[in-house]
Design a protein around this motif. Structure first.
Motif, PDB file in Angstrom:
ATOM      1  N   THR A  19       0.800  -1.338   0.028  1.00  8.97           N
ATOM      2  CA  THR A  19       0.062  -0.111   0.033  1.00  8.97           C
ATOM      3  C   THR A  19       0.975   1.294  -0.128  1.00  8.97           C
ATOM      4  OG1 THR A  19      -1.869  -1.211   1.217  1.00  8.97           O
ATOM      5  CG2 THR A  19      -1.761   1.196   1.182  1.00  8.97           C
ATOM      6  N   VAL A  20       2.095   1.436   0.933  1.00  5.15           N
ATOM      7  CA  VAL A  20       2.660   2.395   0.970  1.00  5.15           C
ATOM      8  C   VAL A  20       3.617   2.584  -0.554  1.00  5.15           C
ATOM      9  CG1 VAL A  20       4.910   3.576   2.132  1.00  5.15           C
ATOM     10  CG2 VAL A  20       2.834   2.507   3.550  1.00  5.15           C
ATOM     11  N   SER A  21       3.994   1.532  -0.823  1.00  5.92           N
ATOM     12  CA  SER A  21       5.020   1.711  -1.928  1.00  5.92           C
ATOM     13  C   SER A  21       4.001   1.953  -3.106  1.00  5.92           C
ATOM     14  CB  SER A  21       5.720   0.325  -2.221  1.00  5.92           C
ATOM     15  OG  SER A  21       6.529   0.140  -3.401  1.00  5.92           O
ATOM     16  N   GLY A  22       2.968   1.395  -3.363  1.00  5.86           N
ATOM     17  CA  GLY A  22       2.005   1.684  -4.454  1.00  5.86           C
ATOM     18  C   GLY A  22       1.562   3.114  -4.384  1.00  5.86           C
ATOM     19  N   THR A  23       1.525   3.778  -3.341  1.00  3.09           N
ATOM     20  CA  THR A  23       0.870   4.741  -3.074  1.00  3.09           C
ATOM     21  C   THR A  23       2.130   5.911  -3.706  1.00  3.09           C
ATOM     22  OG1 THR A  23      -0.828   4.400  -1.374  1.00  3.09           O
ATOM     23  CG2 THR A  23      -0.077   6.829  -1.721  1.00  3.09           C
ATOM     24  N   PHE A  26       2.628   6.889  -7.240  1.00  8.16           N
ATOM     25  CA  PHE A  26       2.050   7.924  -7.762  1.00  8.16           C
ATOM     26  C   PHE A  26       2.237   9.326  -7.204  1.00  8.16           C
ATOM     27  CE2 PHE A  26      -0.761   4.059  -8.431  1.00  8.16           C
ATOM     28  CZ  PHE A  26      -1.140   4.292  -9.750  1.00  8.16           C
ATOM     29  N   LEU A  27       2.500   9.360  -5.901  1.00 14.86           N
ATOM     30  CA  LEU A  27       3.093  10.601  -5.234  1.00 14.86           C
ATOM     31  C   LEU A  27       4.304  10.866  -5.639  1.00 14.86           C
ATOM     32  CD1 LEU A  27       1.376  10.068  -1.855  1.00 14.86           C
ATOM     33  CD2 LEU A  27       0.238  11.233  -3.798  1.00 14.86           C
ATOM     34  N   ARG A  28       5.145  10.058  -5.663  1.00 15.36           N
ATOM     35  CA  ARG A  28       6.717  10.555  -6.156  1.00 15.36           C
ATOM     36  C   ARG A  28       7.243   9.613  -6.940  1.00 15.36           C
ATOM     37  NH1 ARG A  28       8.332  14.865  -2.869  1.00 15.36           N
ATOM     38  NH2 ARG A  28       7.257  15.161  -0.950  1.00 15.36           N
ATOM     39  N   PRO A  29       7.029   9.731  -8.496  1.00 17.90           N
ATOM     40  CA  PRO A  29       7.442   8.602  -9.182  1.00 17.90           C
ATOM     41  C   PRO A  29       8.733   8.806  -9.587  1.00 17.90           C
ATOM     42  CG  PRO A  29       5.946  10.311 -10.143  1.00 17.90           C
ATOM     43  CD  PRO A  29       5.921  10.436  -8.936  1.00 17.90           C
ATOM     44  N   SER A  50       3.045  -0.415 -12.224  1.00 22.38           N
ATOM     45  CA  SER A  50       3.630  -1.218 -11.316  1.00 22.38           C
ATOM     46  C   SER A  50       2.913  -0.625  -9.824  1.00 22.38           C
ATOM     47  CB  SER A  50       4.962  -1.289 -11.207  1.00 22.38           C
ATOM     48  OG  SER A  50       5.669  -0.052 -10.746  1.00 22.38           O
ATOM     49  N   GLY A  51       2.869   0.465  -9.838  1.00 18.18           N
ATOM     50  CA  GLY A  51       2.234   1.324  -8.476  1.00 18.18           C
ATOM     51  C   GLY A  51       0.873   0.871  -8.373  1.00 18.18           C
ATOM     52  N   GLY A  52       0.231   0.736  -9.334  1.00 19.95           N
ATOM     53  CA  GLY A  52      -1.324   0.295  -9.392  1.00 19.95           C
ATOM     54  C   GLY A  52      -1.393  -1.317  -9.075  1.00 19.95           C
TER      55      GLY A  52
END
Length: 124
Positions: A19-23, A26-29, A50-52
């Motif tokens: 959850t943290v990594s996926g988020t 998106f927030l800091r690609p 990959s985040g999704g």
């Protein structure tokens, strides 16, 4: 029924990590884009996908009925991002020694992470 009572602590930790990594994808690609192997096209899009997928893995692992699929998908994701981890290690030549050691040492850790995902999918 309380969902958290049906999730083992180790599985909950894996859900949290995804959850943290996926988020963050998106927030800091940027940091994730930087480690995509140079030969691959559409680096930012790959990072977003990959985040999704990480968020989907977290969701599948959180629900008992979909946990087996979540375990297999999580293991596949961890195997699929291994080239990015190798790329990061190969590009670490100008980084501090502690960083180089860490990124090279984490490569063999991918195997127990994949095993962890598969165990989570089995509910073990």
């Amino acid at each position: 029924m309380n969902l958290t009572s049906r999730v083992r602590p180790t599985t909950a930790l894996l859900i949290g990590i995804f959850t943290v990594s996926g988020t963050l994808h998106f927030l800091r690609p940027g940091p994730f884009v930087a480690i995509v192997p140079k030969r691959l096209p559409a680096k930012k899009e790959l990072v977003l996908v990959s985040g999704g997928v990480e968020l989907v893995c977290a969701g599948l692992l959180a629900v008992p009925r979909t946990r087996p699929a979540g375990g297999v998908l999580s293991a596949g994701l961890l195997a699929g991002v291994f080239p990015a981890n190798v790329s990061m290690a190969l590009r670490s030549k100008r980084k501090p020694a502690w960083y180089r050691v860490a990124v090279w040492a984490r490569l063999p850790l991918q195997i127990p992470l994949i095993a962890w995902a598969l165990r989570a999918g089995r509910g073990a």
